[in-house]
Design a protein around this motif. Sequence first.
Motif, PDB file in Angstrom:
ATOM      1  N   ASP A 171      43.726 -54.083 -21.526  1.00 30.92           N
ATOM      2  CA  ASP A 171      44.837 -53.175 -21.804  1.00 30.92           C
ATOM      3  C   ASP A 171      44.811 -51.920 -20.927  1.00 30.92           C
ATOM      4  O   ASP A 171      44.630 -50.798 -21.415  1.00 30.92           O
ATOM      5  N   PRO A 172      45.012 -52.074 -19.625  1.00 27.29           N
ATOM      6  CA  PRO A 172      44.994 -50.893 -18.750  1.00 27.29           C
ATOM      7  C   PRO A 172      46.104 -49.908 -19.095  1.00 27.29           C
ATOM      8  O   PRO A 172      47.246 -50.284 -19.339  1.00 27.29           O
ATOM      9  N   VAL A 173      45.731 -48.636 -19.117  1.00 30.39           N
ATOM     10  CA  VAL A 173      46.687 -47.560 -19.357  1.00 30.39           C
ATOM     11  C   VAL A 173      47.265 -47.065 -18.037  1.00 30.39           C
ATOM     12  O   VAL A 173      48.453 -46.746 -17.935  1.00 30.39           O
ATOM     13  N   TRP A 174      46.406 -46.992 -17.035  1.00 31.52           N
ATOM     14  CA  TRP A 174      46.808 -46.445 -15.735  1.00 31.52           C
ATOM     15  C   TRP A 174      45.830 -46.936 -14.683  1.00 31.52           C
ATOM     16  O   TRP A 174      44.615 -46.950 -14.890  1.00 31.52           O
TER      17      TRP A 174
ATOM     18  N   PRO B 244      50.789 -45.254  -8.129  1.00 31.37           N
ATOM     19  CA  PRO B 244      50.210 -45.930  -9.281  1.00 31.37           C
ATOM     20  C   PRO B 244      50.745 -47.340  -9.400  1.00 31.37           C
ATOM     21  O   PRO B 244      51.900 -47.615  -9.096  1.00 31.37           O
ATOM     22  N   SER B 245      49.900 -48.265  -9.878  1.00 29.14           N
ATOM     23  CA  SER B 245      50.367 -49.626 -10.052  1.00 29.14           C
ATOM     24  C   SER B 245      51.129 -49.783 -11.352  1.00 29.14           C
ATOM     25  O   SER B 245      51.929 -50.682 -11.495  1.00 29.14           O
ATOM     26  N   LEU B 246      50.852 -48.896 -12.325  1.00 29.13           N
ATOM     27  CA  LEU B 246      51.615 -48.933 -13.564  1.00 29.13           C
ATOM     28  C   LEU B 246      52.701 -47.884 -13.458  1.00 29.13           C
ATOM     29  O   LEU B 246      52.430 -46.692 -13.506  1.00 29.13           O
ATOM     30  N   PRO B 247      53.959 -48.287 -13.279  1.00 27.77           N
ATOM     31  CA  PRO B 247      55.009 -47.320 -12.966  1.00 27.77           C
ATOM     32  C   PRO B 247      55.335 -46.425 -14.135  1.00 27.77           C
ATOM     33  O   PRO B 247      55.125 -46.768 -15.297  1.00 27.77           O
TER      34      PRO B 247
ATOM     35  N   GLU C 246      42.199 -46.243 -16.175  1.00 27.69           N
ATOM     36  CA  GLU C 246      41.955 -45.892 -17.568  1.00 27.69           C
ATOM     37  C   GLU C 246      42.259 -47.135 -18.392  1.00 27.69           C
ATOM     38  O   GLU C 246      43.392 -47.630 -18.398  1.00 27.69           O
ATOM     39  N   VAL C 247      41.219 -47.662 -19.038  1.00 22.48           N
ATOM     40  CA  VAL C 247      41.294 -48.953 -19.720  1.00 22.48           C
ATOM     41  C   VAL C 247      40.514 -48.877 -21.026  1.00 22.48           C
ATOM     42  O   VAL C 247      39.665 -47.997 -21.223  1.00 22.48           O
ATOM     43  N   TYR C 248      40.785 -49.821 -21.894  1.00 24.04           N
ATOM     44  CA  TYR C 248      39.985 -49.980 -23.101  1.00 24.04           C
ATOM     45  C   TYR C 248      38.796 -50.874 -22.770  1.00 24.04           C
ATOM     46  O   TYR C 248      38.925 -51.857 -22.030  1.00 24.04           O
ATOM     47  N   LEU C 249      37.626 -50.516 -23.305  1.00 21.09           N
ATOM     48  CA  LEU C 249      36.401 -51.273 -23.064  1.00 21.09           C
ATOM     49  C   LEU C 249      35.833 -51.746 -24.391  1.00 21.09           C
ATOM     50  O   LEU C 249      35.554 -50.930 -25.272  1.00 21.09           O
TER      51      LEU C 249
ATOM     52  N   PHE D  34      45.477 -55.056 -11.925  1.00 20.62           N
ATOM     53  CA  PHE D  34      44.379 -55.121 -12.888  1.00 20.62           C
ATOM     54  C   PHE D  34      43.308 -56.124 -12.465  1.00 20.62           C
ATOM     55  O   PHE D  34      42.109 -55.857 -12.598  1.00 20.62           O
ATOM     56  N   ASP D  35      43.705 -57.290 -11.945  1.00 18.59           N
ATOM     57  CA  ASP D  35      42.710 -58.288 -11.518  1.00 18.59           C
ATOM     58  C   ASP D  35      41.835 -57.731 -10.400  1.00 18.59           C
ATOM     59  O   ASP D  35      40.616 -57.931 -10.389  1.00 18.59           O
TER      60      ASP D  35
END
Length: 549
Positions: free
Chosen positions: A300-303, A19-22, A233-236, A281-282
Amino acid sequence: MPYPGTRAGNSSNENSATPSLPLPEATHRHTSTRLRATRRSRVRRPAKRKNAVTTVAIAGAGPVGLMLARELQMQGVRTVVLEAAAERSPYSKALGIHARTIEILTMRGLADDMLAGGIRLPRHHYAMLPNSIDYSKLPSPYAFVLAYPQVGTENTLESAALSAGAELRREHRVISASQSADEVTLEVDGPDGHYTEQVEYLVGCDGGRSVVRESAGIDFPGSEVTFWSFLGEVYLDSPPERGFVRHGEHGAIFVAPVPGGFYRVSGIDLARQDPQGPLEFDEFRETVIRTAGDDFGMRDPVWLTRFGDASRLASQYRNGRVFVAGDSAHIHYPAGGVGLNIGLQDALNLGWRLGHVINGTADEDLLEGYHADRHPVGQALMTTSQAQTAVIKAFAPGDQGLRTLTNDLIGSVTEMNYELALRLSGLAVRYLAPEGSLPIVGTRAPDVQLTSPAGQSLFDQLDRPRFVLLHRDDLTLEGLEDVHTVAADADAIDTAGWTAVTAALVRPDGYVAWATHTQDSTCAGAEAADALSHTLRPSAAHAITAPVT
């Protein structure tokens, strides 16, 4: 596609990239009070029991391991769960819960929070085709796919397992295991160092790279990764309509709501099939724009992560005193969101068998039924996943006929749509039945409304791993004092789809072991007793017919 299957326990799934978000740093450590010293207050374990001998060890505290631990503890089997991670992952690899899984969770009193907090999807995509699968016609009270994060499922199951008396040791990694005729010896690395432990049985729920499976010498044949998918998993701020899918020259994508107000966005980017490093994210935003034509106002990515399409099935689910379940037994591309579901059903099937054998109420041959029941289900899982994967991967102009035909059939042939819904939901599973059995033997029992106890249903009586004998309330069955017996009127039984059935013996996992049409109470009672004996003592059972659907 992608509600990725569960990956839990001591090793990772080969389909999953980093995962990129540790994971956040652990704020505290959980270890065992069996190890000396300064970490005593950090253990998740029950109050002290009279019998201090651990009977079953489970490697991996994901949903499958926790479900199995509770099943065993409810039967009085002392169980320890060994988990390598310091904390539960905050990311939900699995998201979809299907009808049969909701049924078994309802039986065990575990579904309420999930049903209250999840998103019910009466339709869901198949292979990212425009026409979707209709789950609303399923013969179940739960005729939908429930979107519910794995982290919530694990929280429910961990609390239930601990309340039942299971011991959970975090930061205890199983590094090898060996077995004799009488026990299994584990080599474990814990926070206070290395130790060994002897148990009667070991179950590997430790993921696609299972140490337990490897130690037991169980082969894991299958295919390597051939392509990579992305998941975020992100906010849209400007989400698409529910059920959004796109498939075209740049790849494929789908968007689904997740409880908590954000969205799961997943698919295949044909331009990025050689992933280097974690997904940022980019890069994720560029991928979504390229495949969907819009970023939907994401923020605001969650994962963020990637996963592949490796597909493997254990050659056997048992070797002596060692078993595998969940991702340790089967990994696949997460098409249809069924991986977690199959794993939980593995746990339910194995749990009652181990409990009866350990408690001395069944022959050890009963354990062979775990592989006999569940391996064909794993084979069906491989087939279903690979079929969807082939349709998803049909990007070349010469492959479009496959997608067009499949989409047309799903949209126009009601029987095909319904059959796919049955298979994906788990309701189509049918176990082998003794020769000469009624057609319902080997199938799941419906939630029949009862007259005794009044105001309850069959699922209410399956709140623990026990056999239940259901009979028509104008019969009086005798000679089965040790079996929990309930009654229903003929109309309720007929309404449930069991026309003319007068009695049925239901296994602890909710599948029918025996049924009859006889209206002779003495005969029905004798047949039921014989069926129970043959179920628990399979070496004396009747011949078995072929195969599971």
